[in-house]
Design a protein around this motif. Sequence first.
Motif, PDB file in Angstrom:
ATOM      1  N   LYS A 117       0.843  -1.182   0.000  1.00  0.00           N
ATOM      2  CA  LYS A 117       0.000   0.000   0.000  1.00  0.00           C
ATOM      3  C   LYS A 117       0.887   1.243   0.000  1.00  0.00           C
ATOM      4  N   ILE A 118       0.227   2.365  -0.146  1.00  0.00           N
ATOM      5  CA  ILE A 118       0.910   3.642  -0.008  1.00  0.00           C
ATOM      6  C   ILE A 118       0.546   4.195   1.358  1.00  0.00           C
ATOM      7  N   VAL A 119       1.553   4.499   2.139  1.00  0.00           N
ATOM      8  CA  VAL A 119       1.357   5.016   3.485  1.00  0.00           C
ATOM      9  C   VAL A 119       1.925   6.427   3.529  1.00  0.00           C
ATOM     10  N   THR A 120       1.153   7.359   4.088  1.00  0.00           N
ATOM     11  CA  THR A 120       1.613   8.735   4.214  1.00  0.00           C
ATOM     12  C   THR A 120       1.932   9.013   5.676  1.00  0.00           C
ATOM     13  N   LEU A 121       3.143   9.501   5.904  1.00  0.00           N
ATOM     14  CA  LEU A 121       3.634   9.790   7.241  1.00  0.00           C
ATOM     15  C   LEU A 121       3.735  11.291   7.445  1.00  0.00           C
ATOM     16  N   ALA A 122       3.385  11.736   8.637  1.00  0.00           N
ATOM     17  CA  ALA A 122       3.593  13.133   9.035  1.00  0.00           C
ATOM     18  C   ALA A 122       4.713  13.140  10.062  1.00  0.00           C
ATOM     19  N   LEU A 123       5.710  13.973   9.826  1.00  0.00           N
ATOM     20  CA  LEU A 123       6.855  14.042  10.723  1.00  0.00           C
ATOM     21  C   LEU A 123       7.078  15.470  11.186  1.00  0.00           C
ATOM     22  N   LEU A 124       7.564  15.602  12.394  1.00  0.00           N
ATOM     23  CA  LEU A 124       8.038  16.879  12.908  1.00  0.00           C
ATOM     24  C   LEU A 124       9.543  16.705  13.090  1.00  0.00           C
ATOM     25  N   LEU A 125      10.313  17.470  12.298  1.00  0.00           N
ATOM     26  CA  LEU A 125      11.762  17.298  12.256  1.00  0.00           C
ATOM     27  C   LEU A 125      12.482  18.523  12.811  1.00  0.00           C
ATOM     28  N   GLU A 126      13.548  18.274  13.555  1.00  0.00           N
ATOM     29  CA  GLU A 126      14.398  19.371  14.006  1.00  0.00           C
ATOM     30  C   GLU A 126      15.048  20.008  12.797  1.00  0.00           C
ATOM     31  N   HIS A 127      15.211  21.328  12.856  1.00  0.00           N
ATOM     32  CA  HIS A 127      15.874  22.036  11.763  1.00  0.00           C
ATOM     33  C   HIS A 127      17.388  21.946  11.968  1.00  0.00           C
ATOM     34  N   LYS A 128      17.932  20.752  11.616  1.00  0.00           N
ATOM     35  CA  LYS A 128      19.368  20.502  11.683  1.00  0.00           C
ATOM     36  C   LYS A 128      19.771  19.831  10.383  1.00  0.00           C
ATOM     37  N   SER A 129      20.955  20.101   9.950  1.00  0.00           N
ATOM     38  CA  SER A 129      21.464  19.529   8.719  1.00  0.00           C
ATOM     39  C   SER A 129      21.453  18.003   8.770  1.00  0.00           C
ATOM     40  N   GLY A 130      20.887  17.369   7.728  1.00  0.00           N
ATOM     41  CA  GLY A 130      20.944  15.924   7.591  1.00  0.00           C
ATOM     42  C   GLY A 130      19.779  15.138   8.147  1.00  0.00           C
ATOM     43  N   VAL A 131      18.851  15.781   8.873  1.00  0.00           N
ATOM     44  CA  VAL A 131      17.752  15.031   9.488  1.00  0.00           C
ATOM     45  C   VAL A 131      16.871  14.382   8.421  1.00  0.00           C
ATOM     46  N   LEU A 132      16.417  15.166   7.457  1.00  0.00           N
ATOM     47  CA  LEU A 132      15.565  14.609   6.405  1.00  0.00           C
ATOM     48  C   LEU A 132      16.326  13.550   5.612  1.00  0.00           C
ATOM     49  N   SER A 133      17.591  13.772   5.370  1.00  0.00           N
ATOM     50  CA  SER A 133      18.416  12.804   4.646  1.00  0.00           C
ATOM     51  C   SER A 133      18.490  11.472   5.395  1.00  0.00           C
ATOM     52  N   ARG A 134      18.655  11.528   6.720  1.00  0.00           N
ATOM     53  CA  ARG A 134      18.707  10.296   7.521  1.00  0.00           C
ATOM     54  C   ARG A 134      17.366   9.569   7.493  1.00  0.00           C
ATOM     55  N   VAL A 135      16.269  10.318   7.516  1.00  0.00           N
ATOM     56  CA  VAL A 135      14.941   9.710   7.417  1.00  0.00           C
ATOM     57  C   VAL A 135      14.810   8.979   6.080  1.00  0.00           C
ATOM     58  N   LEU A 136      15.164   9.657   5.001  1.00  0.00           N
ATOM     59  CA  LEU A 136      15.048   9.060   3.667  1.00  0.00           C
ATOM     60  C   LEU A 136      15.976   7.854   3.515  1.00  0.00           C
ATOM     61  N   ASN A 137      17.182   7.928   4.073  1.00  0.00           N
ATOM     62  CA  ASN A 137      18.106   6.792   4.019  1.00  0.00           C
ATOM     63  C   ASN A 137      17.566   5.591   4.792  1.00  0.00           C
ATOM     64  N   THR A 138      16.922   5.847   5.916  1.00  0.00           N
ATOM     65  CA  THR A 138      16.321   4.761   6.701  1.00  0.00           C
ATOM     66  C   THR A 138      15.242   4.060   5.886  1.00  0.00           C
ATOM     67  N   ILE A 139      14.407   4.836   5.222  1.00  0.00           N
ATOM     68  CA  ILE A 139      13.355   4.266   4.365  1.00  0.00           C
ATOM     69  C   ILE A 139      13.984   3.468   3.228  1.00  0.00           C
ATOM     70  N   ALA A 140      14.995   4.045   2.574  1.00  0.00           N
ATOM     71  CA  ALA A 140      15.651   3.376   1.449  1.00  0.00           C
ATOM     72  C   ALA A 140      16.353   2.093   1.885  1.00  0.00           C
ATOM     73  N   ASN A 141      16.979   2.116   3.046  1.00  0.00           N
ATOM     74  CA  ASN A 141      17.687   0.930   3.551  1.00  0.00           C
ATOM     75  C   ASN A 141      16.747  -0.245   3.783  1.00  0.00           C
ATOM     76  N   GLU A 142      15.480   0.041   4.031  1.00  0.00           N
ATOM     77  CA  GLU A 142      14.487  -1.019   4.255  1.00  0.00           C
ATOM     78  C   GLU A 142      13.671  -1.291   2.988  1.00  0.00           C
ATOM     79  N   HIS A 143      14.118  -0.756   1.865  1.00  0.00           N
ATOM     80  CA  HIS A 143      13.505  -0.969   0.548  1.00  0.00           C
ATOM     81  C   HIS A 143      12.126  -0.328   0.408  1.00  0.00           C
ATOM     82  N   GLY A 144      11.880   0.716   1.174  1.00  0.00           N
ATOM     83  CA  GLY A 144      10.665   1.504   0.970  1.00  0.00           C
ATOM     84  C   GLY A 144      10.874   2.410  -0.230  1.00  0.00           C
ATOM     85  N   SER A 145       9.810   2.652  -0.963  1.00  0.00           N
ATOM     86  CA  SER A 145       9.900   3.511  -2.139  1.00  0.00           C
ATOM     87  C   SER A 145       9.213   4.842  -1.829  1.00  0.00           C
ATOM     88  N   VAL A 146      10.002   5.905  -1.757  1.00  0.00           N
ATOM     89  CA  VAL A 146       9.455   7.225  -1.462  1.00  0.00           C
ATOM     90  C   VAL A 146       8.788   7.771  -2.724  1.00  0.00           C
TER      91      VAL A 146
END
Length: 149
Positions: A70-99
Amino acid sequence: MVTGQKAVFYLVREEILPEAIKKTIKVKELLKRGEARTINEAVEKMELSRSAYYKYKDYVFPFYEASKEKIVTLALLLEHKSGVLSRVLNTIANEHGSVLTINQGIPLQGVANAAISIETADLAIDLEAMLDKLRMVDGVKRLEVLGQA
Protein backbone atom coordinates in the motif's frame (compact mmCIF):
# COMPACT_ATOMS: atom_id res chain seq x y z
CA MET A 1 -20.43 -11.35 5.49
CA VAL A 2 -22.72 -11.57 2.48
CA THR A 3 -20.93 -12.21 -0.82
CA GLY A 4 -20.42 -9.02 -2.78
CA GLN A 5 -20.37 -6.76 0.27
CA LYS A 6 -17.26 -4.70 0.88
CA ALA A 7 -15.20 -5.75 3.90
CA VAL A 8 -15.15 -3.21 6.72
CA PHE A 9 -12.01 -2.90 8.85
CA TYR A 10 -11.44 -1.35 12.26
CA LEU A 11 -8.20 -0.46 13.99
CA VAL A 12 -8.52 -1.78 17.54
CA ARG A 13 -6.01 -1.60 20.38
CA GLU A 14 -4.66 -5.00 21.37
CA GLU A 15 -5.52 -4.75 25.07
CA ILE A 16 -9.27 -4.88 24.43
CA LEU A 17 -9.15 -7.97 22.20
CA PRO A 18 -10.35 -11.31 23.59
CA GLU A 19 -7.54 -13.70 24.52
CA ALA A 20 -8.42 -16.15 21.70
CA ILE A 21 -7.88 -13.45 19.07
CA LYS A 22 -4.56 -12.36 20.59
CA LYS A 23 -3.39 -15.97 20.66
CA THR A 24 -4.50 -16.50 17.06
CA ILE A 25 -2.29 -13.61 15.97
CA LYS A 26 0.63 -15.05 17.94
CA VAL A 27 0.09 -18.49 16.36
CA LYS A 28 0.24 -16.88 12.91
CA GLU A 29 3.48 -15.10 13.90
CA LEU A 30 5.04 -18.35 15.18
CA LEU A 31 4.25 -20.03 11.88
CA LYS A 32 5.49 -17.10 9.81
CA ARG A 33 8.82 -16.91 11.69
CA GLY A 34 9.30 -20.67 11.53
CA GLU A 35 9.23 -21.05 15.32
CA ALA A 36 6.57 -23.71 14.88
CA ARG A 37 6.52 -26.14 11.96
CA THR A 38 2.83 -27.02 12.07
CA ILE A 39 -0.43 -25.44 13.13
CA ASN A 40 -0.80 -28.13 15.79
CA GLU A 41 2.60 -27.27 17.25
CA ALA A 42 1.86 -23.53 17.23
CA VAL A 43 -1.60 -23.77 18.85
CA GLU A 44 -0.18 -26.08 21.53
CA LYS A 45 2.58 -23.57 22.31
CA MET A 46 -0.03 -20.81 22.66
CA GLU A 47 -2.53 -23.03 24.51
CA LEU A 48 -5.20 -22.29 21.92
CA SER A 49 -7.72 -24.74 20.48
CA ARG A 50 -7.44 -25.55 16.79
CA SER A 51 -11.10 -24.63 16.32
CA ALA A 52 -10.53 -21.14 17.76
CA TYR A 53 -7.50 -20.68 15.50
CA TYR A 54 -9.45 -21.68 12.39
CA LYS A 55 -12.38 -19.50 13.44
CA TYR A 56 -10.27 -16.31 13.59
CA LYS A 57 -7.19 -16.88 11.40
CA ASP A 58 -8.59 -15.28 8.24
CA TYR A 59 -9.99 -12.27 10.06
CA VAL A 60 -7.18 -10.97 12.28
CA PHE A 61 -3.78 -9.65 11.33
CA PRO A 62 -1.30 -7.06 12.59
CA PHE A 63 -1.52 -3.49 11.32
CA TYR A 64 1.62 -3.84 9.21
CA GLU A 65 0.03 -6.66 7.17
CA ALA A 66 -2.91 -4.42 6.33
CA SER A 67 -0.47 -1.85 5.03
CA LYS A 68 1.59 -4.27 2.93
CA GLU A 69 1.65 -3.32 -0.75
CA LYS A 70 0.00 0.00 0.00
CA ILE A 71 0.91 3.64 -0.01
CA VAL A 72 1.36 5.02 3.49
CA THR A 73 1.61 8.73 4.21
CA LEU A 74 3.63 9.79 7.24
CA ALA A 75 3.59 13.13 9.03
CA LEU A 76 6.85 14.04 10.72
CA LEU A 77 8.04 16.88 12.91
CA LEU A 78 11.76 17.30 12.26
CA GLU A 79 14.40 19.37 14.01
CA HIS A 80 15.87 22.04 11.76
CA LYS A 81 19.37 20.50 11.68
CA SER A 82 21.46 19.53 8.72
CA GLY A 83 20.94 15.92 7.59
CA VAL A 84 17.75 15.03 9.49
CA LEU A 85 15.56 14.61 6.40
CA SER A 86 18.42 12.80 4.65
CA ARG A 87 18.71 10.30 7.52
CA VAL A 88 14.94 9.71 7.42
CA LEU A 89 15.05 9.06 3.67
CA ASN A 90 18.11 6.79 4.02
CA THR A 91 16.32 4.76 6.70
CA ILE A 92 13.35 4.27 4.36
CA ALA A 93 15.65 3.38 1.45
CA ASN A 94 17.69 0.93 3.55
CA GLU A 95 14.49 -1.02 4.25
CA HIS A 96 13.50 -0.97 0.55
CA GLY A 97 10.67 1.50 0.97
CA SER A 98 9.90 3.51 -2.14
CA VAL A 99 9.46 7.23 -1.46
CA LEU A 100 6.74 8.63 -3.74
CA THR A 101 6.40 12.18 -2.45
CA ILE A 102 8.08 14.49 0.03
CA ASN A 103 6.59 17.76 1.22
CA GLN A 104 8.49 19.82 3.77
CA GLY A 105 7.42 23.10 5.26
CA ILE A 106 9.63 26.03 6.12
CA PRO A 107 11.26 25.58 9.54
CA LEU A 108 9.67 27.64 12.30
CA GLN A 109 11.03 27.82 15.83
CA GLY A 110 13.64 25.16 15.08
CA VAL A 111 11.30 22.50 13.64
CA ALA A 112 9.74 21.71 10.28
CA ASN A 113 6.72 19.64 9.31
CA ALA A 114 7.22 17.05 6.60
CA ALA A 115 4.88 14.61 4.88
CA ILE A 116 6.32 11.57 3.13
CA SER A 117 4.34 9.05 1.07
CA ILE A 118 5.89 5.61 0.84
CA GLU A 119 5.02 2.54 -1.18
CA THR A 120 5.41 -0.44 1.17
CA ALA A 121 5.27 -3.37 -1.30
CA ASP A 122 9.00 -4.17 -1.14
CA LEU A 123 9.72 -3.36 2.51
CA ALA A 124 12.36 -5.67 3.95
CA ILE A 125 10.76 -5.39 7.42
CA ASP A 126 7.21 -4.84 8.54
CA LEU A 127 5.85 -1.31 8.61
CA GLU A 128 5.71 -1.09 12.41
CA ALA A 129 9.41 -1.97 12.64
CA MET A 130 10.28 0.68 10.06
CA LEU A 131 8.20 3.28 11.91
CA ASP A 132 10.10 2.42 15.09
CA LYS A 133 13.42 2.89 13.23
CA LEU A 134 12.25 6.25 11.89
CA ARG A 135 11.24 7.39 15.39
CA MET A 136 14.79 6.61 16.53
CA VAL A 137 16.42 8.82 13.87
CA ASP A 138 18.19 11.71 15.59
CA GLY A 139 16.12 14.84 14.94
CA VAL A 140 12.73 13.17 14.48
CA LYS A 141 10.52 14.75 17.13
CA ARG A 142 7.20 13.18 16.12
CA LEU A 143 5.98 10.65 13.58
CA GLU A 144 2.38 9.71 12.80
CA VAL A 145 0.70 7.65 10.10
CA LEU A 146 -1.65 10.05 8.29
CA GLY A 147 -3.31 7.53 6.04
CA GLN A 148 -3.12 4.63 3.63
CA ALA A 149 -4.21 4.15 0.06
